[in-house]
Design a protein around this motif. Structure first.
Motif, PDB file in Angstrom:
ATOM      1  N   UNK A  14      -3.604  -7.614   3.529  1.00 38.41           N
ATOM      2  CA  UNK A  14      -2.577  -8.135   2.260  1.00 38.41           C
ATOM      3  C   UNK A  14      -1.630  -7.053   2.102  1.00 38.41           C
ATOM      4  N   UNK A  15      -1.887  -5.753   2.577  1.00 33.34           N
ATOM      5  CA  UNK A  15      -1.025  -4.657   2.145  1.00 33.34           C
ATOM      6  C   UNK A  15      -0.033  -4.540   3.187  1.00 33.34           C
ATOM      7  N   UNK A  16       1.013  -3.691   3.110  1.00 30.79           N
ATOM      8  CA  UNK A  16       1.990  -3.241   3.797  1.00 30.79           C
ATOM      9  C   UNK A  16       2.402  -1.970   3.967  1.00 30.79           C
ATOM     10  N   UNK A  40       2.599  -5.939  -4.298  1.00 31.23           N
ATOM     11  CA  UNK A  40       3.957  -5.161  -3.930  1.00 31.23           C
ATOM     12  C   UNK A  40       3.949  -4.028  -4.851  1.00 31.23           C
ATOM     13  N   UNK A  41       3.096  -3.525  -5.484  1.00 29.48           N
ATOM     14  CA  UNK A  41       3.070  -2.141  -6.175  1.00 29.48           C
ATOM     15  C   UNK A  41       2.479  -1.233  -5.119  1.00 29.48           C
ATOM     16  N   UNK A  42       3.238  -0.067  -5.347  1.00 27.31           N
ATOM     17  CA  UNK A  42       2.823   1.182  -4.672  1.00 27.31           C
ATOM     18  C   UNK A  42       1.577   1.593  -4.724  1.00 27.31           C
ATOM     19  N   UNK A  43       0.558   1.380  -3.596  1.00 26.56           N
ATOM     20  CA  UNK A  43      -0.572   2.062  -3.561  1.00 26.56           C
ATOM     21  C   UNK A  43      -0.912   3.559  -3.076  1.00 26.56           C
ATOM     22  N   UNK A  99      12.814  -4.014  -2.124  1.00 27.00           N
ATOM     23  CA  UNK A  99      12.548  -5.230  -2.707  1.00 27.00           C
ATOM     24  C   UNK A  99      11.545  -6.051  -1.931  1.00 27.00           C
ATOM     25  N   UNK A 100      11.221  -7.083  -2.571  1.00 27.52           N
ATOM     26  CA  UNK A 100       9.855  -7.941  -2.157  1.00 27.52           C
ATOM     27  C   UNK A 100      10.567  -8.568  -0.897  1.00 27.52           C
ATOM     28  N   UNK A 117      12.894  -7.818   1.203  1.00 24.25           N
ATOM     29  CA  UNK A 117      12.946  -6.959   2.419  1.00 24.25           C
ATOM     30  C   UNK A 117      11.706  -6.599   2.922  1.00 24.25           C
ATOM     31  N   UNK A 118      10.928  -6.531   2.166  1.00 25.40           N
ATOM     32  CA  UNK A 118       9.338  -6.294   2.553  1.00 25.40           C
ATOM     33  C   UNK A 118       8.717  -7.317   3.519  1.00 25.40           C
ATOM     34  N   UNK A 119       9.236  -8.404   2.980  1.00 32.59           N
ATOM     35  CA  UNK A 119       8.808  -9.831   3.776  1.00 32.59           C
ATOM     36  C   UNK A 119       9.471  -9.628   5.086  1.00 32.59           C
ATOM     37  N   UNK A 120      10.842  -9.410   5.238  1.00 32.46           N
ATOM     38  CA  UNK A 120      11.492  -8.978   6.489  1.00 32.46           C
ATOM     39  C   UNK A 120      10.883  -8.009   7.443  1.00 32.46           C
ATOM     40  N   UNK A 121      10.551  -6.656   6.917  1.00 29.62           N
ATOM     41  CA  UNK A 121       9.882  -5.766   7.982  1.00 29.62           C
ATOM     42  C   UNK A 121       8.627  -6.229   8.270  1.00 29.62           C
TER      43      UNK A 121
END
Length: 454
Positions: A137-139, A85-88, A102-103, A105-109
């Motif tokens: 594994x990234x988003x 969940x960190x910014x790469x 947040x995490x 919302x990340x799962x929702x998108x």
């Protein structure tokens, strides 16, 4: 609602039609705005996901260039979050340390949802739409500006809000004018109806030129007025004739009584009583005939009639007439099944009136016959008298009708016998007519047979 009920038809139709159109336009405008908003936002989400997929492909192929992420036109910011969940990676203007959401919302998108994002989060004044796609594994998160779409939706909403009342107002005015034009012939009918009520006979309602419902209504009402006028004319003539016929025997009775009182020696009371009784009997027959005609005119039409043997009725009447020694002999001839659907009393009165009329006008003989012709039974009463000219054969069925020849009503009749015959025949579902007997006259009554032809 009560005010609308008290208003005119024009106002009610206009109000109802305008209300329906207003509801339809408001609902249609709302659906248009919602559909436009959904379409524009869906387009933004699609373009954002396309850009996110491009970045995700670079991430998965490990060919992402060094430095800030490059975003295309219309894309505000982009971030690549690693598995923790960190910014790469982040685009220019994006936060390189803190994720945009947040995490949860990340799962929702990642699952395909699109969420709104305040522009102040990345230092922009516009409202944003955030979408994302998984890259292993990234988003990859991409935020696109939604301000233009929202401005478009707002402009369309204002336009619809301004045009709908104007359209409703224009429709109300047009509906008021059209309904008024359509009801103008009805108003003309109403005014003329008032004139007819106050002015008497001879007037008719105006008939519109078009072949619409108002035209048919005017034609129907004119026909009804004509029938009412004819009925009123016949009723007045009938009342006048009845009064005249009743006045004659009353005057005779009064004259006989006055003469007997003034000259008791010249006019014995027994002779006066005989004359008075004769005139009273004539008045009694006349009143009975008038009451019978009134019952026929007021009786409701019925199809459930009893079955009666017309031959037995004819034989009974002819036998009763022959037993009292008529002026001329009366014969009877019945052939076949002559049962009819009619009341026995009505049939007896028909036969009795025709036989009495024939006996009064016959020269040497009267014949009464009944026979079957297809689905009808015919009653024929013939005499060998002077006959009736063709132009007067319908007049003899009129009430109190007088003819100028030898078949004028004599002192023994009331002038209603043949009229009663036709009315009773019509009430029984049949007809009555007069034909040339060659010599004399032949009355023909047609009645529906009780049973169809075998």
């Amino acid at each position: 609602m009560r005010a609308l009920e008290r208003s005119g038809l024009r106002a009610r139709l206009t109000a109802i039609a305008t209300a329906l159109v207003a509801v339809t336009l408001v609902a249609g405008g709302a659906l248009l705005v919602l559909a436009l908003r959904h379409s524009l936002l869906d387009g933004l989400d699609t373009s954002g996901r396309e850009r996110a997929r491009e970045i995700a492909a670079l991430v998965q192929s490990d060919s992402l260039p060094s430095g800030p992420l490059a975003v295309g036109a219309g894309t505000a910011v982009a971030q690549v979050l690693d598995g923790s969940g960190a910014v790469a990676e982040a685009s220019v203007g994006g936060d390189s340390l803190v994720p945009l959401v947040d995490s949860a919302t990340v799962r929702r998108v990642r699952a395909g949802a699109a969420v709104p994002l305040a522009g102040s989060r990345v230092g922009l004044p516009d409202e944003l739409r955030l979408v994302g796609v998984p890259a292993g594994s990234s988003t990859v998160l991409v935020a696109v500006s939604a301000q233009e779409a929202r401005d478009t939706v707002r402009l369309v909403s204002f336009t619809v809000a301004a045009l709908v009342p104007l359209a409703v107002l224009c429709f109300a005015v047009a509906c008021w004018l059209v309904v008024g034009s359509s009801l103008r012939p009805v108003e003309a009918l109403r005014r003329r109806a008032d004139e007819i009520t106050g002015a008497g006979e001879g007037l008719r309602l105006p008939v519109p030129p078009g072949r619409d419902e108002v035209h048919r209504l005017a034609v129907t009402l004119n026909g009804m007025i004509a029938r009412l006028e004819e009925s009123s004319r016949r009723q007045r003539a009938f009342v006048a004739d009845a009064a005249h016929e009743l006045r004659s025997p009353l005057a005779a009775v009064r004259t006989q009584v006055e003469v007997s009182v003034a000259h008791p020696q010249a006019a014995p009371w027994d002779e006066t009583a005989d004359g008075v009784l004769e005139d009273v009997a004539r008045m009694t027959r006349l009143v009975d005939d008038l009451l019978l005609l009134a019952r026929i005119d007021g009786a409701p039409e019925t199809r459930d009639r009893p079955v009666t043997d017309l031959g037995a009725v004819v034989a009974s009447v002819v036998g009763a007439v022959s037993s009292v020694g008529p002026r001329v002999p009366v014969t009877c001839d019945v052939a076949g099944d002559v049962r009819v659907r009619a009341d026995a009393d009505s049939l007896r009165r028909i036969v009795q009136n025709l036989v009495d009329n024939a006996v009064r006008h016959a020269a040497t003989a009267v014949e009464a016959a009944a026979c079957r012709h297809g689905d009808e039974v015919r009653l024929l009463v013939s005499d060998d008298g002077a006959g009736v000219p063709p132009e007067a054969r319908e007049r003899v069925f009129e009430r109190f009708a007088r003819l100028d020849d030898a078949r004028s009503r004599d002192a023994g009749g009331t002038g209603l016998g043949l009229s009663i015959v036709r009315d009773l025949a019509t009430a029984s579902g049949g007809t009555a007519a007069l034909e040339d007997g060659a010599p004399g006259a032949r009355f023909v009554v047609r009645l529906p047979a009780a049973l169809p032809v075998a």
